[in-house]
Design a protein around this motif. Structure first.
Motif, PDB file in Angstrom:
ATOM      1  N   ALA A 161       0.827  -1.205   0.000  1.00 17.31           N
ATOM      2  CA  ALA A 161       0.000   0.000   0.000  1.00 17.31           C
ATOM      3  C   ALA A 161       0.861   1.255   0.000  1.00 17.31           C
ATOM      4  CB  ALA A 161      -0.925   0.004   1.216  1.00 17.31           C
ATOM      5  N   GLU A 162       2.110   1.122   0.470  1.00 18.22           N
ATOM      6  CA  GLU A 162       3.016   2.264   0.528  1.00 18.22           C
ATOM      7  C   GLU A 162       3.486   2.737  -0.848  1.00 18.22           C
ATOM      8  OE1 GLU A 162       3.927   4.079   3.075  1.00 18.22           O
ATOM      9  OE2 GLU A 162       2.751   2.953   4.515  1.00 18.22           O
ATOM     10  N   LEU A 163       3.118   2.027  -1.906  1.00 16.05           N
ATOM     11  CA  LEU A 163       3.503   2.445  -3.256  1.00 16.05           C
ATOM     12  C   LEU A 163       3.008   3.848  -3.598  1.00 16.05           C
ATOM     13  CD1 LEU A 163       3.015  -0.789  -5.422  1.00 16.05           C
ATOM     14  CD2 LEU A 163       5.120   0.544  -5.215  1.00 16.05           C
ATOM     15  N   SER A 164       1.951   4.266  -2.948  1.00 13.14           N
ATOM     16  CA  SER A 164       1.392   5.590  -3.248  1.00 13.14           C
ATOM     17  C   SER A 164       2.140   6.719  -2.545  1.00 13.14           C
ATOM     18  CB  SER A 164      -0.087   5.643  -2.829  1.00 13.14           C
ATOM     19  OG  SER A 164      -0.210   5.466  -1.428  1.00 13.14           O
ATOM     20  N   THR A 165       2.964   6.385  -1.562  1.00 12.15           N
ATOM     21  CA  THR A 165       3.573   7.418  -0.722  1.00 12.15           C
ATOM     22  C   THR A 165       4.565   8.333  -1.450  1.00 12.15           C
ATOM     23  OG1 THR A 165       3.251   6.077   1.264  1.00 12.15           O
ATOM     24  CG2 THR A 165       4.923   7.811   1.379  1.00 12.15           C
ATOM     25  N   PRO A 166       5.472   7.831  -2.312  1.00 10.61           N
ATOM     26  CA  PRO A 166       6.409   8.753  -2.971  1.00 10.61           C
ATOM     27  C   PRO A 166       5.726   9.873  -3.747  1.00 10.61           C
ATOM     28  CG  PRO A 166       7.199   6.509  -3.208  1.00 10.61           C
ATOM     29  CD  PRO A 166       5.819   6.416  -2.598  1.00 10.61           C
ATOM     30  N   SER A 167       4.664   9.558  -4.489  1.00  4.95           N
ATOM     31  CA  SER A 167       3.972  10.612  -5.232  1.00  4.95           C
ATOM     32  C   SER A 167       3.250  11.556  -4.281  1.00  4.95           C
ATOM     33  CB  SER A 167       2.976  10.004  -6.231  1.00  4.95           C
ATOM     34  OG  SER A 167       2.009   9.211  -5.560  1.00  4.95           O
ATOM     35  N   VAL A 168       2.780  11.040  -3.151  1.00  2.92           N
ATOM     36  CA  VAL A 168       2.156  11.890  -2.140  1.00  2.92           C
ATOM     37  C   VAL A 168       3.177  12.875  -1.582  1.00  2.92           C
ATOM     38  CG1 VAL A 168       1.155  11.891   0.170  1.00  2.92           C
ATOM     39  CG2 VAL A 168       0.348  10.250  -1.512  1.00  2.92           C
ATOM     40  N   CYS A 169       4.370  12.380  -1.270  1.00  2.00           N
ATOM     41  CA  CYS A 169       5.416  13.244  -0.710  1.00  2.00           C
ATOM     42  C   CYS A 169       5.869  14.305  -1.710  1.00  2.00           C
ATOM     43  CB  CYS A 169       6.609  12.388  -0.275  1.00  2.00           C
ATOM     44  SG  CYS A 169       6.279  11.341   1.158  1.00  2.00           S
ATOM     45  N   LEU A 170       6.015  13.918  -2.978  1.00  2.00           N
ATOM     46  CA  LEU A 170       6.387  14.896  -4.000  1.00  2.00           C
ATOM     47  C   LEU A 170       5.306  15.953  -4.139  1.00  2.00           C
ATOM     48  CD1 LEU A 170       8.225  15.939  -6.221  1.00  2.00           C
ATOM     49  CD2 LEU A 170       7.170  14.279  -7.789  1.00  2.00           C
ATOM     50  N   GLY A 171       4.045  15.542  -4.067  1.00  2.00           N
ATOM     51  CA  GLY A 171       2.958  16.498  -4.143  1.00  2.00           C
ATOM     52  C   GLY A 171       2.997  17.503  -3.009  1.00  2.00           C
ATOM     53  N   LYS A 172       3.345  17.031  -1.803  1.00  2.00           N
ATOM     54  CA  LYS A 172       3.468  17.938  -0.662  1.00  2.00           C
ATOM     55  C   LYS A 172       4.522  19.009  -0.917  1.00  2.00           C
ATOM     56  CE  LYS A 172       2.410  14.459   2.897  1.00  2.00           C
ATOM     57  NZ  LYS A 172       2.987  13.742   4.059  1.00  2.00           N
ATOM     58  N   ILE A 173       5.670  18.558  -1.443  1.00  2.00           N
ATOM     59  CA  ILE A 173       6.770  19.498  -1.678  1.00  2.00           C
ATOM     60  C   ILE A 173       6.392  20.514  -2.746  1.00  2.00           C
ATOM     61  CG2 ILE A 173       9.142  19.683  -2.513  1.00  2.00           C
ATOM     62  CD1 ILE A 173       9.666  16.925  -1.290  1.00  2.00           C
ATOM     63  N   LEU A 174       5.759  20.070  -3.820  1.00  2.00           N
ATOM     64  CA  LEU A 174       5.367  20.983  -4.891  1.00  2.00           C
ATOM     65  C   LEU A 174       4.345  22.000  -4.406  1.00  2.00           C
ATOM     66  CD1 LEU A 174       5.115  18.443  -7.861  1.00  2.00           C
ATOM     67  CD2 LEU A 174       6.916  20.137  -7.450  1.00  2.00           C
ATOM     68  N   ILE A 175       3.407  21.573  -3.558  1.00  2.00           N
ATOM     69  CA  ILE A 175       2.427  22.501  -3.001  1.00  2.00           C
ATOM     70  C   ILE A 175       3.102  23.492  -2.062  1.00  2.00           C
ATOM     71  CG2 ILE A 175       0.445  22.671  -1.443  1.00  2.00           C
ATOM     72  CD1 ILE A 175      -0.603  20.078  -2.642  1.00  2.00           C
ATOM     73  N   GLN A 176       4.008  22.975  -1.234  1.00  2.00           N
ATOM     74  CA  GLN A 176       4.692  23.835  -0.269  1.00  2.00           C
ATOM     75  C   GLN A 176       5.439  24.975  -0.960  1.00  2.00           C
ATOM     76  OE1 GLN A 176       4.468  23.716   3.006  1.00  2.00           O
ATOM     77  NE2 GLN A 176       5.840  25.469   3.266  1.00  2.00           N
ATOM     78  N   TYR A 177       6.011  24.688  -2.135  1.00  2.00           N
ATOM     79  CA  TYR A 177       6.797  25.698  -2.839  1.00  2.00           C
ATOM     80  C   TYR A 177       6.041  26.313  -4.019  1.00  2.00           C
ATOM     81  CZ  TYR A 177      10.419  24.072   0.224  1.00  2.00           C
ATOM     82  OH  TYR A 177      11.124  23.752   1.358  1.00  2.00           O
ATOM     83  N   LYS A 178       4.692  26.259  -3.926  1.00  2.00           N
ATOM     84  CA  LYS A 178       3.814  26.972  -4.863  1.00  2.00           C
ATOM     85  C   LYS A 178       4.081  26.590  -6.317  1.00  2.00           C
ATOM     86  CE  LYS A 178       1.945  29.488  -1.555  1.00  2.00           C
ATOM     87  NZ  LYS A 178       2.624  28.851  -0.416  1.00  2.00           N
ATOM     88  N   GLN A 179       4.201  25.293  -6.575  1.00  2.00           N
ATOM     89  CA  GLN A 179       4.449  24.811  -7.935  1.00  2.00           C
ATOM     90  C   GLN A 179       3.222  24.114  -8.522  1.00  2.00           C
ATOM     91  OE1 GLN A 179       7.456  25.462  -9.609  1.00  2.00           O
ATOM     92  NE2 GLN A 179       7.638  26.760  -7.784  1.00  2.00           N
ATOM     93  N   GLN A 180       2.029  24.530  -8.071  1.00  2.00           N
ATOM     94  CA  GLN A 180       0.816  23.888  -8.566  1.00  2.00           C
ATOM     95  C   GLN A 180       0.576  24.127 -10.050  1.00  2.00           C
ATOM     96  OE1 GLN A 180       1.204  25.788  -5.833  1.00  2.00           O
ATOM     97  NE2 GLN A 180      -0.451  25.490  -4.348  1.00  2.00           N
ATOM     98  N   HIS A 181       1.213  25.165 -10.612  1.00  2.00           N
ATOM     99  CA  HIS A 181       0.983  25.508 -12.011  1.00  2.00           C
ATOM    100  C   HIS A 181       1.846  24.676 -12.965  1.00  2.00           C
ATOM    101  CE1 HIS A 181       4.484  27.722 -10.653  1.00  2.00           C
ATOM    102  NE2 HIS A 181       4.860  27.876 -11.923  1.00  2.00           N
ATOM    103  N   THR A 182       2.756  23.869 -12.452  1.00  2.00           N
ATOM    104  CA  THR A 182       3.708  23.158 -13.308  1.00  2.00           C
ATOM    105  C   THR A 182       3.126  21.853 -13.837  1.00  2.00           C
ATOM    106  OG1 THR A 182       4.687  21.972 -11.431  1.00  2.00           O
ATOM    107  CG2 THR A 182       5.633  24.121 -11.988  1.00  2.00           C
ATOM    108  N   LEU A 183       3.679  21.409 -14.959  1.00  2.00           N
ATOM    109  CA  LEU A 183       3.275  20.131 -15.539  1.00  2.00           C
ATOM    110  C   LEU A 183       3.622  18.973 -14.604  1.00  2.00           C
ATOM    111  CD1 LEU A 183       2.211  18.440 -17.912  1.00  2.00           C
ATOM    112  CD2 LEU A 183       4.532  18.494 -18.884  1.00  2.00           C
ATOM    113  N   LEU A 184       4.761  19.087 -13.917  1.00  2.00           N
ATOM    114  CA  LEU A 184       5.169  18.035 -12.988  1.00  2.00           C
ATOM    115  C   LEU A 184       4.109  17.813 -11.914  1.00  2.00           C
ATOM    116  CD1 LEU A 184       7.225  16.042 -11.824  1.00  2.00           C
ATOM    117  CD2 LEU A 184       8.313  17.982 -10.644  1.00  2.00           C
ATOM    118  N   HIS A 185       3.544  18.896 -11.413  1.00  2.00           N
ATOM    119  CA  HIS A 185       2.517  18.768 -10.381  1.00  2.00           C
ATOM    120  C   HIS A 185       1.281  18.064 -10.918  1.00  2.00           C
ATOM    121  CE1 HIS A 185       0.181  19.684  -6.821  1.00  2.00           C
ATOM    122  NE2 HIS A 185      -0.744  20.252  -7.574  1.00  2.00           N
TER     123      HIS A 185
END
Length: 301
Positions: A161-185
């Protein structure tokens, strides 16, 4: 087993401290204490997720009999990972502590005592902290002692079930640094939505289906066949996953329905009053979830 427990107690906090120090001292980075703490906490969570998923795959793929077959890695990894949940409560608090110190909130955060910050943290992150406490005080003894070596296959699948965690963590970092507008996000958000649904929402229905095939009974009869405490445990573990998935879906809906508006990221020159009014300058929850319908961001776990 005590040596494995001690190894986990050293590994996860040690990796956090090592990562934080490298991010602060590496010549090309030299990040602030706040940034280094937040990113290091996400890194440790991702490392733990990869380790747990790998262990789960090895265990599940080696069990031909889903009830009786055993694998030494099952109890070993449980013992190794238990300290992670204790450490992560502290890491989430550190992330929360630094988030309330962000520019524009010094006057609000300065007079607050450690006790008031801790109370605020526990209120804001109650469900996540409760999840971690239950994992240590309930799931750990049940998995290691009460099972008596049976059902390693199910334990291995639950590790994955932990397979989902890396993308969750990356999403947190992108949100924290206001990168919601990027394709990566956006790509990461879609990946997180898919992996969270498959690995966490469908987890217990899949386990019930597998047991039904093993016992040669229809899927709908499985809840009526297994012991009541198995159904209770599955329901209690499933409930927060459904809640978190609903938050992810809400964030995804805002992200992909408003993406055509091309909202630019906030700049430091924008008036703080406007940022505070729409909530974009508020600290994100330490667990990554947000119910604020402001920016088109994908909330994460």
């Amino acid at each position: 087993m005590l040596a494995v427990l001690a190894a986990g107690s050293v590994f996860f906090p040690g990796l956090f401290l090592l990562s934080k120090q490298c991010l602060k001292s590496f010549p090309m980075l030299r990040w602030s204490e706040r940034d280094a703490v937040i990113v290091s906490a996400r890194l440790v969570s991702s490392v733990q997720a990869v380790m747990a998923s790998s262990a789960g795959y090895i265990i599940a793929s080696s069990c031909a009999d889903i009830i009786e077959d055993q694998h030494w890695l099952t109890s070993t990894y449980i013992m190794f990972a238990v300290p992670y949940f204790v450490y992560d409560i502290y890491a989430m608090f550190m992330c929360y502590w630094y988030k309330i110190q962000v520019k524009g909130h010094e006057e609000e955060a300065a007079p607050r005592s450690m006790r008031s910050v801790l109370a605020s943290y526990l209120h804001r992150e109650f469900l996540m902290v409760l999840h971690h406490v239950v994992m240590v005080t309930v799931c750990f003894p049940v998995s290691v002692f009460w099972r008596q070596g049976r059902g390693d296959y199910f334990q291995g699948v639950m590790f994955m079930a932990e397979l989902s965690t890396p993308s969750v963590c990356l999403g947190k970092i992108l949100i924290q640094y206001k990168q919601q507008h990027t394709l990566l996000h956006k790509v990461n958000g879609a990946l997180m939505l898919i992996t969270f649904f498959i690995c966490r929402v469908l987890l217990f229905p899949y386990l019930y289906y597998v047991y039904g095939r093993y016992a040669s009974i229809p899927f709908y009869m499985v809840p009526l066949t297994v012991p009541w405490h198995c159904n209770l445990g599955a329901a209690l573990l499933m409930a927060p996953q459904l809640y978190w998935f609903s938050l992810i879906c809400r964030g995804a809906l805002r992200l992909f329905t408003r993406t055509s508006r091309s909202i630019p990221p906030r700049t430091s020159a924008e008036p703080k009053e406007q940022q505070r009014k729409d909530g974009s300058d508020l600290p994100q929850p330490a667990n990554g979830y947000s119910t604020q319908p402001t920016e088109p961001e994908l909330t994460t776990h």
